[in-house]
Design an enzyme around this catalytic site. Structure first.
Site, PDB file in Angstrom:
ATOM      1  N   GLU A 100      63.902 -20.244  31.996  1.00 24.29           N
ATOM      2  CA  GLU A 100      62.991 -18.767  31.254  1.00 24.29           C
ATOM      3  C   GLU A 100      64.145 -18.913  29.997  1.00 24.29           C
ATOM      4  OE1 GLU A 100      61.821 -15.251  31.706  1.00 24.29           O
ATOM      5  OE2 GLU A 100      60.085 -15.068  31.599  1.00 24.29           O
ATOM      6  N   GLU A 126      48.360  -6.192  35.707  1.00 21.56           N
ATOM      7  CA  GLU A 126      48.089  -4.856  34.589  1.00 21.56           C
ATOM      8  C   GLU A 126      46.295  -4.971  34.325  1.00 21.56           C
ATOM      9  OE1 GLU A 126      51.696  -5.403  32.911  1.00 21.56           O
ATOM     10  OE2 GLU A 126      52.468  -2.715  33.665  1.00 21.56           O
ATOM     11  N   CYS A 159      56.114 -13.208  27.972  1.00 21.68           N
ATOM     12  CA  CYS A 159      56.262 -14.292  29.286  1.00 21.68           C
ATOM     13  C   CYS A 159      55.356 -15.162  29.371  1.00 21.68           C
ATOM     14  CB  CYS A 159      56.297 -12.978  29.825  1.00 21.68           C
ATOM     15  SG  CYS A 159      54.508 -11.824  29.745  1.00 21.68           S
ATOM     16  N   ALA A 216      60.329  -3.663  29.259  1.00 26.43           N
ATOM     17  CA  ALA A 216      61.038  -4.820  28.286  1.00 26.43           C
ATOM     18  C   ALA A 216      61.126  -4.851  27.303  1.00 26.43           C
ATOM     19  CB  ALA A 216      60.224  -6.442  29.007  1.00 26.43           C
ATOM     20  N   LYS A 240      53.804 -15.981  42.426  1.00 30.13           N
ATOM     21  CA  LYS A 240      55.202 -16.706  42.840  1.00 30.13           C
ATOM     22  C   LYS A 240      56.496 -15.127  42.568  1.00 30.13           C
ATOM     23  CE  LYS A 240      54.152 -20.504  42.044  1.00 30.13           C
ATOM     24  NZ  LYS A 240      55.197 -22.169  41.673  1.00 30.13           N
ATOM     25  N   GLU A 252      55.729  -7.194  36.810  1.00 30.23           N
ATOM     26  CA  GLU A 252      55.156  -8.330  35.427  1.00 30.23           C
ATOM     27  C   GLU A 252      56.432  -8.831  35.337  1.00 30.23           C
ATOM     28  OE1 GLU A 252      52.619  -8.833  34.841  1.00 30.23           O
ATOM     29  OE2 GLU A 252      51.060  -8.169  35.702  1.00 30.23           O
ATOM     30  N   ASN A 260      59.906  -6.647  24.415  1.00 30.25           N
ATOM     31  CA  ASN A 260      58.949  -7.838  22.966  1.00 30.25           C
ATOM     32  C   ASN A 260      57.764  -7.117  23.315  1.00 30.25           C
ATOM     33  OD1 ASN A 260      58.465  -7.473  25.979  1.00 30.25           O
ATOM     34  ND2 ASN A 260      57.846  -9.949  25.841  1.00 30.25           N
ATOM     35  N   SER A 271      62.976  -0.357  27.875  1.00 28.86           N
ATOM     36  CA  SER A 271      63.934  -0.885  27.171  1.00 28.86           C
ATOM     37  C   SER A 271      64.811  -0.107  26.986  1.00 28.86           C
ATOM     38  CB  SER A 271      63.742  -2.276  26.943  1.00 28.86           C
ATOM     39  OG  SER A 271      64.973  -3.303  26.516  1.00 28.86           O
ATOM     40  N   SER A 282      62.770  -9.224  33.321  1.00 27.32           N
ATOM     41  CA  SER A 282      62.783 -10.097  34.335  1.00 27.32           C
ATOM     42  C   SER A 282      62.698  -9.979  36.110  1.00 27.32           C
ATOM     43  CB  SER A 282      64.531 -10.649  33.768  1.00 27.32           C
ATOM     44  OG  SER A 282      65.225  -9.382  34.343  1.00 27.32           O
TER      45      SER A 282
END
Ligand code: NAD
Length: 485
Positions: A382, A459, A285, A152, A452, A251, A154, A179, A230
């Site tokens: 989110e 990790e 996240c 991702a 979920k 993740e 971030n 990303s 995501s």
């Protein structure tokens, strides 16, 4: 500050920079100004093929080395990352827009922690001896082979190493696809690993968006995929990997609860809520974006929060006094502003922030809504931006039920001075990474990951070894073989 943000080439494959301008052009945008500061090109089929073949060749060599030798390379890479922390932090700030105040302590340093930790473990990855009466058996911990990491935007340096370090420690090779929004930092990780002594091809970085990620994970020579992204992307990648029975680590996103009980230290709870909502402009996240505050302390909590928000310094992320930078992209700013509009429309009370300042760069003010209800969009989806929702509650059982009423399960936090309540409540919250009287700490020694829809696998920590290796079991008969005929 003069700094060359244009990488030598788009990809780092087989130990060297590699260019192929036939791929789709990907501009590198500095989020603080909106200016183009570099360009890379998406990997073509030829680049992908070279990444795979060199990865396979390097993996065979690497897996044949002793664990301590592999570990030494990783630990050397950790040292180089730490020596170059300032330069790497500046690059991380150019890539993401996160304030230098943060990147100096949270990115290359966290990446180095992962390389050091897994470098230390590499020499002790063993199987076990299993006595079976007169016979016996043993297990061998083997690498999976060629792993793909997909990141991702971030934490581009951290994600490259949170995936790469355990993969390499276990004797695998990795192809990492950053990303497309933040393509710069992982190239430096690849360069440093070579400098530290990794064989060419062991850790390749190739650029591109979903199509390149898709091409990697559908290749039958790839054995594992680890994605940070995501939930919708996770569902697609997991399904693709399942078709070939590949190992996965997912993740994914979250909408985590942070619960402040009436006996909490309010200043610490406010500090936790600030860290869990505004660090990296909220693009984390595990953020505790649903802040459940007991009715009895709601006013005190909001008053103290408003007081502390006066300490926000938003602006040029290269200025070390700045503690709030821009969103990573114009698109992300639009998404966040859309959610703020929804919050207002659905009747939440705006306590502070709520606007995108009219200046260059993709800035959004740290925003707090109170009187948020569980049904509101800002409490369910989110946002991935600096938007905190404060939801009042009265009773422990009630807040546990409400906190768990989400498809996500990445993180959860509890602030209370009552020791037994802290553990009782954490025990009932359905989340993978939890905090008591704190929020968003992620030391490499502790497993990180969700339950979920927030993910599969873990990790960091020794748990990550399970996700980058597999056991071979061997039965050894010491006597004759009995057979029916
Ligand atoms: P994203 O899902 O849009 O993209 C993630 C990565 O997947 C990118 O590299 C992208 O190019 C790639 N990708 C997209 N489609 C693909 C496909 N079909 N096949 C293969 N690869 C594909 O996510 P993002 O916008 O980059 O990041 C934000 C999201 O990531 C948020 O939901 C956030 O919660 C999550 N995130 C999770 C963690 C965690 O550790 N749990 C950490 C950071 C971010």
């Amino acid at each position: 500050m003069s700094y060359d943000t244009q990488p030598k080439a788009s990809h780092f494959v087989d130990g060297a920079y590699l260019e192929d301008t036939a791929g789709e052009r990907i501009p590198v945008i500095y989020p603080a100004t909106g200016a183009e500061i570099g360009v890379v090109y998406a990997a073509t089929p030829a680049v992908i093929e070279k990444a795979i073949t060199s990865g396979l060749r390097a993996q065979a060599e690497w897996a044949g080395m002793m664990g301590v030798e592999r570990g030494r390379v990783l630990r050397r890479a950790a040292d180089i990352l730490r020596e170059r922390n300032r330069d790497l932090s500046v690059l991380e700030t150019y890539d993401t827009g996160k304030p230098l105040q943060e990147t100096l302590v949270a990115d290359a340093t966290s990446a180095a922690d992962a390389l050091e930790y897994f470098g230390g473990l590499a020499g002790s990855l063993t199987g076990e001896h299993v006595p079976l009466g007169a016979d016996w058996g043993y297990t061998v911990r083997e690498p999976l082979g060629l792993c793909v990491g997909i990141g991702a935007w971030n934490y581009p340096t951290q994600i490259a190493c949170w995936k790469g370090a355990p993969a390499l420690a276990c004797g695998n090779a990795m192809i990492f696809k950053p990303s497309e929004t933040t393509p710069l930092c992982a190239l430096k990780v690849a360069e440093i690993l070579i400098e530290a002594g990794a064989p060419a091809g062991l850790y390749n970085v190739i650029q591109g968006a979903g199509a390149v990620g898709g091409a990697l994970i559908t290749d039958p020579r790839v054995n594992k995929v680890s994605l940070t992204g995501s939930v919708p992307t996770g569902q697609k990648v997991y399904a693709t990997a399942a078709a070939q029975m590949k190992h996965v680590t997912m993740e994914l996103g979250g909408k985590s609860p942070l619960i402040v009980f009436e006996d909490a230290d309010i200043d610490n709870a406010v500090g936790g809520a600030i860290n869990g909502n505004f660090y990296s402009s909220g693009q984390v996240c595990s953020n505790g974006t649903r802040v459940f505050v007991h009715e009895a302390v709601k006013d005190a909590f909001l008053a103290r929060l408003s007081e502390r928000l006066k300490g926000v310094v938003m602006g040029d992320p290269m200025d070390e006094a700045v503690n709030i930078g821009p969103m990573v992209s114009d698109r992300q700013r639009e998404i966040v502003m859309g959610y703020i509009a929804k919050g207002l429309e659905e009747g939440a009370t705006l306590v502070s922030g709520g606007t995108a300042p009219k200046q260059d760069g993709f800035y959004v003010e740290p925003t707090v809504f109170s009187d948020v209800t569980d049904e509101m969009t800002i409490a369910r989806e989110e946002i991935f931006g600096p938007v905190m929702s404060v939801l009042p509650f009265c009773d422990e059982d009630e807040v546990i039920t409400r906190a768990n009423a989400t498809e996500f399960g990445l993180s959860a936090g509890v602030f209370t001075r009552d020791l037994t309540r802290a553990h009782r409540v954490i025990g009932k919250l359905r989340a993978g990474s939890c905090f008591i009287n704190s929020y968003n700490d992620a030391p490499v020694e502790l497993p990180f990951g969700g339950v979920k829809a927030s993910g599969v696998g873990r990790e960091n920590s020794k748990a990550a070894i399970e996700h980058y290796s597999q056991l071979k079991s061997v039965f050894v008969r010491m006597g004759d073989v009995e057979a029916p005929f």
